[in-house]
Design a protein around this motif. Structure first.
Motif, mmCIF file in Angstrom:
data_model
loop_
_atom_site.group_PDB
_atom_site.id
_atom_site.type_symbol
_atom_site.label_atom_id
_atom_site.label_comp_id
_atom_site.label_asym_id
_atom_site.label_seq_id
_atom_site.Cartn_x
_atom_site.Cartn_y
_atom_site.Cartn_z
ATOM 1 N N ASP A 9 -4.591 19.537 -2.035
ATOM 2 C CA ASP A 9 -3.437 19.622 -1.153
ATOM 3 C C ASP A 9 -2.469 18.508 -1.520
ATOM 4 O O ASP A 9 -2.811 17.332 -1.446
ATOM 5 C CB ASP A 9 -3.863 19.466 0.318
ATOM 6 C CG ASP A 9 -4.670 20.659 0.805
ATOM 7 O OD1 ASP A 9 -4.403 21.777 0.320
ATOM 8 O OD2 ASP A 9 -5.559 20.479 1.658
ATOM 9 N N PHE A 10 -1.271 18.907 -1.922
ATOM 10 C CA PHE A 10 -0.279 17.913 -2.320
ATOM 11 C C PHE A 10 1.085 18.365 -1.834
ATOM 12 O O PHE A 10 1.588 19.419 -2.209
ATOM 13 C CB PHE A 10 -0.265 17.735 -3.848
ATOM 14 C CG PHE A 10 0.780 16.777 -4.318
ATOM 15 C CD1 PHE A 10 0.668 15.416 -4.045
ATOM 16 C CD2 PHE A 10 1.879 17.212 -5.035
ATOM 17 C CE1 PHE A 10 1.631 14.516 -4.487
ATOM 18 C CE2 PHE A 10 2.843 16.322 -5.476
ATOM 19 C CZ PHE A 10 2.719 14.972 -5.199
ATOM 20 N N GLU A 11 1.662 17.591 -0.987
ATOM 21 C CA GLU A 11 3.006 17.851 -0.477
ATOM 22 C C GLU A 11 3.850 16.629 -0.810
ATOM 23 O O GLU A 11 3.744 15.593 -0.152
ATOM 24 C CB GLU A 11 2.961 18.084 1.032
ATOM 25 C CG GLU A 11 4.263 18.565 1.627
ATOM 26 C CD GLU A 11 4.663 19.958 1.134
ATOM 27 O OE1 GLU A 11 5.858 20.145 0.900
ATOM 28 O OE2 GLU A 11 3.783 20.821 0.979
ATOM 29 N N PRO A 12 4.666 16.705 -1.867
ATOM 30 C CA PRO A 12 5.449 15.530 -2.250
ATOM 31 C C PRO A 12 6.484 15.202 -1.172
ATOM 32 O O PRO A 12 7.061 16.103 -0.573
ATOM 33 C CB PRO A 12 6.126 15.945 -3.550
ATOM 34 C CG PRO A 12 6.093 17.424 -3.555
ATOM 35 C CD PRO A 12 4.928 17.847 -2.733
ATOM 36 N N PRO A 13 6.705 13.931 -0.929
ATOM 37 C CA PRO A 13 7.686 13.548 0.088
ATOM 38 C C PRO A 13 9.098 13.863 -0.397
ATOM 39 O O PRO A 13 9.383 13.833 -1.592
ATOM 40 C CB PRO A 13 7.480 12.044 0.241
ATOM 41 C CG PRO A 13 6.869 11.618 -1.047
ATOM 42 C CD PRO A 13 6.072 12.780 -1.543
ATOM 43 N N ARG A 14 9.982 14.173 0.544
ATOM 44 C CA ARG A 14 11.375 14.434 0.201
ATOM 45 C C ARG A 14 12.047 13.108 -0.152
ATOM 46 O O ARG A 14 11.734 12.072 0.417
ATOM 47 C CB ARG A 14 12.096 15.074 1.374
ATOM 48 C CG ARG A 14 11.601 16.487 1.649
ATOM 49 C CD ARG A 14 12.484 17.106 2.698
ATOM 50 N NE ARG A 14 12.863 18.466 2.562
ATOM 51 C CZ ARG A 14 13.502 19.074 1.561
ATOM 52 N NH1 ARG A 14 13.817 18.418 0.510
ATOM 53 N NH2 ARG A 14 13.826 20.338 1.616
#
Length: 85
Positions: free
Chosen positions: A68-73
């Motif tokens: 699970d990887f959600e790069p920061p904006r």
């Protein structure tokens, strides 16, 4: 594990002795004083080649879908729009 070095002439004259020496470690065979070949037992060869992976295998991530990887904006303060006028 010892390393043995023999000339190609010695190798040609006594192959049996050199093969026995390979039981104790690699045998470097020289040609005109420079290493040109290495004699290994098949077990040593398989041990060396079976464990090594190619660069493709090392970089492959078969389980990447499980991460699970959600790069920061990016914060707009980190960059500035270029003025092209």
């Amino acid at each position: 594990m010892g390393i043995t070095t023999v000339s190609s002439r010695e190798f040609n004259q006594d192959v049996s002795r050199i093969k026995r020496a390979a039981d104790n470690g690699p045998v470097f065979i020289t040609d005109r004083g420079h290493p040109s070949h290495v004699l290994l037992t098949i077990e040593d060869y398989q041990r060396i080649t079976d464990k090594q992976k190619s660069i493709v295998e090392l970089l492959a991530m078969p389980d990447a879908a499980d991460i699970d990887f959600e790069p920061p904006r990016l914060n707009k303060a980190l960059y500035k729009l270029a003025d092209l006028s």
